[in-house]
Design a protein around this motif. Structure first.
Motif, PDB file in Angstrom:
ATOM      1  N   GLU A  50      21.236  39.635  73.314  1.00  0.00           N
ATOM      2  CA  GLU A  50      21.204  39.169  74.714  1.00  0.00           C
ATOM      3  C   GLU A  50      22.002  37.886  74.870  1.00  0.00           C
ATOM      4  O   GLU A  50      21.979  37.031  73.992  1.00  0.00           O
ATOM      5  CB  GLU A  50      19.750  38.932  75.131  1.00  0.00           C
TER       6      GLU A  50
ATOM      7  N   MET B  30      17.142  42.141  70.789  1.00  0.00           N
ATOM      8  CA  MET B  30      16.359  42.674  71.903  1.00  0.00           C
ATOM      9  C   MET B  30      16.283  44.191  71.784  1.00  0.00           C
ATOM     10  O   MET B  30      17.229  44.842  71.318  1.00  0.00           O
ATOM     11  CB  MET B  30      17.003  42.319  73.235  1.00  0.00           C
TER      12      MET B  30
ATOM     13  N   ARG C 187      11.227  41.821  71.402  1.00  0.00           N
ATOM     14  CA  ARG C 187      12.244  41.041  70.688  1.00  0.00           C
ATOM     15  C   ARG C 187      11.875  40.955  69.216  1.00  0.00           C
ATOM     16  O   ARG C 187      10.731  40.665  68.863  1.00  0.00           O
ATOM     17  CB  ARG C 187      12.352  39.630  71.268  1.00  0.00           C
TER      18      ARG C 187
ATOM     19  N   PHE D 154      10.448  46.058  77.041  1.00  0.00           N
ATOM     20  CA  PHE D 154      11.298  45.224  76.197  1.00  0.00           C
ATOM     21  C   PHE D 154      10.470  44.498  75.141  1.00  0.00           C
ATOM     22  O   PHE D 154       9.358  44.033  75.410  1.00  0.00           O
ATOM     23  CB  PHE D 154      12.050  44.195  77.050  1.00  0.00           C
TER      24      PHE D 154
ATOM     25  N   HIS E 247      17.723  41.230  81.247  1.00  0.00           N
ATOM     26  CA  HIS E 247      18.086  41.484  79.849  1.00  0.00           C
ATOM     27  C   HIS E 247      19.461  42.147  79.709  1.00  0.00           C
ATOM     28  O   HIS E 247      19.595  43.246  79.167  1.00  0.00           O
ATOM     29  CB  HIS E 247      17.015  42.337  79.164  1.00  0.00           C
TER      30      HIS E 247
END
Length: 478
Positions: free
Chosen positions: A478, A408, A402, A400, A429
């Motif tokens: 998110e 995200m 951002r 992951f 997430h």
């Protein structure tokens, strides 16, 4: 493994196929301490560099002619092996003599820059001088340089300048690799004594004049690079054993190399002040010497186990060696993409090593690998460039990141690159209720199912023109 072959004309070929080359005595581990810069221009440049994520480091010098492991054959340490029929002095004479044979008439820096651009790379680090002391720029401090040999009459003889200019045309951030040790300089390896290992071979405490000459020599060469080669963004200093004695700690001792009783201090404060007067905002990477002149850390041939919030870069070779060696084995594009995803998700950048051939070109196999990496980044780079890591950076094969706008990204690495899975799930997430996930490469939106602690979804069938698909990138709020 290091393999040595004896060729006709008493040429020794040291080829290097281990990847990573842990335990070989020449790996720079990551510093365990970090000090954030205070200069506002340096901080601004550092944040700009952290957005780039993917760079190329190019090792090119005398060692490309015979195709050996950089300068290291000159160094007498237990992990180095040479042909037992040749004396050490004979080897040094043979190696130094490569300066009369290094004549890369097909040198094509534009080919290098275009190949790196096609790979999706965004910054360059080029070896202006490796440990052997041979300069790939037109220094006025020594004749041991590319512009004083058979290549001197070539219109692109000042190699570093041509490389920097070619990469600037492709909008790269420019980094100058520079070796602090210089095994060819009589002020570092004094001919009066044997050269036992990588360190300087005389006691600096009883020969301060000689060491001061080396300090002046080093500062003058770096000054040339900062003055005569237009804008430089990064000064990437290698050879971390050249350092103040008081900075030697357990992590340095763990390298296994000898540590002299004296300080190999080259006065980095003076060098940094001079360099930044000429290049405001310059990033300085004094590798492994933690403190104000290691603006980002550089684990070598490895990826840290955990996420890190301080700036760092994994420098990893595309093949098994930093420079050119015959019959090298190259990582697949999928392996590099997976490494890049993991590095970025943990908060770092990937600096990929490529070594041009002695004729001055990058080989077709490397160019093809770089293109394949770039093909993936062209349609998935949104989840890589300009992103930052998150605390929960991984669940299994899903990583992951951002974006700066809060988007995200889930980067799903496929173990079987010829057949992507149809069902994917991860913990944590969860997208906002009522939103869909978008496949970055196609723009298609996907429905998802909330699970007790995460997400489950079905991926569409993937058809890729290259016949493989190393990873998918999904975006969501998110």
């Amino acid at each position: 493994m290091i393999i040595f072959r004896k060729l006709p004309a008493v040429v020794i070929l040291l080829t290097f196929f281990a990847c990573p080359a842990i335990g070989q005595g020449n790996i720079h581990q990551q510093s365990k301490e970090y000090e954030w810069p205070t200069d506002s221009l340096v901080k601004k440049k550092l944040e700009a560099w952290r957005d780039l994520k993917f760079g190329i480091i190019i090792h090119w010098g005398l060692y490309a002619v015979p195709g050996i492991i950089e300068s290291w054959g000159l160094c007498s340490e237990p992990w180095i092996t040479r042909d037992s029929t040749m004396t050490y002095d004979g080897f040094k004479t043979w190696y130094w003599g490569m300066k009369d044979k290094f004549n890369p008439r097909q040198f094509n820096p534009d080919q290098w820059a275009l190949a790196a651009k096609a790979a999706g790379m965004r910054y360059l680090v080029f070896t202006t001088k490796h440990h052997d002391g041979f300069c790939m720029f037109d220094t006025h401090q020594t004749d041991f340089k590319i512009t004083a040999g058979p290549f001197a009459d070539h219109p692109k003889a000042n190699v570093a300048k041509e490389v920097f200019n070619a990469f600037r045309k492709q909008d790269f951030m420019i980094g100058a690799y520079f070796s602090k040790p210089d095994w060819h300089s009589e002020y570092y390896w004094w001919p009066r004594y044997a050269t036992a290992d990588r360190n300087n071979n005389y006691d600096i405490r009883t020969n301060p004049w000689r060491w001061n000459k080396f300090k002046s020599y080093t500062k003058a060469q770096i000054g040339e690079l900062m003055t005569d080669y237009n804008k430089i963004d990064i000064l990437w200093l290698d050879g971390g054993w050249v350092r103040p004695l008081e900075t030697v700690n357990d992590e340095v001792r763990a390298w296994g190399a000898a540590i002299p009783a004296w300080s190999q201090d080259i006065d980095m404060p003076a060098i940094a002040t001079m360099a930044r007067e000429k290049q405001p905002g310059l990033l300085i990477v004094d590798r492994t010497v933690h403190g104000p002149y290691e603006n980002y850390q550089t684990p070598e041939q490895s990826i840290p186990a955990n996420r890190q919030e301080t700036p760092w870069e994994s420098c990893i070779t595309l093949g098994g060696a930093w420079g050119f060696v015959p019959n090298d084995q190259y990582k697949s594009a999928a392996t590099v993409v997976h490494n890049l995803i993991e590095v970025v998700a943990k908060g770092g950048s990937l600096l990929l090593g490529v070594g041009p051939r002695p004729d001055g070109t990058i080989g077709d196999a490397e160019v093809q690998r770089l293109k394949e990496i770039g093909d993936w980044l062209k349609v998935n780079g949104e989840g890589i460039y300009g992103t930052r890591s998150v605390e929960h950076f991984r669940d299994g094969d899903t990583f992951f990141t951002r974006g700066k706008d809060g988007t995200m990204y889930a980067l799903i690495c496929f173990k079987n690159i010829t057949s992507a899975p149809t069902t994917v799930s991860w913990k944590g997430h969860q997208p906002k209720k009522g939103t869909k996930l978008k496949v970055i490469s196609t723009g298609r939106t996907l429905s998802w199912t909330k699970t007790a602690d995460g997400v489950s979804l079905t991926l569409p069938a993937v058809k890729d023109p290259n016949g493989y698909y190393p990873a998918a990138v999904l975006s969501f709020k998110e």
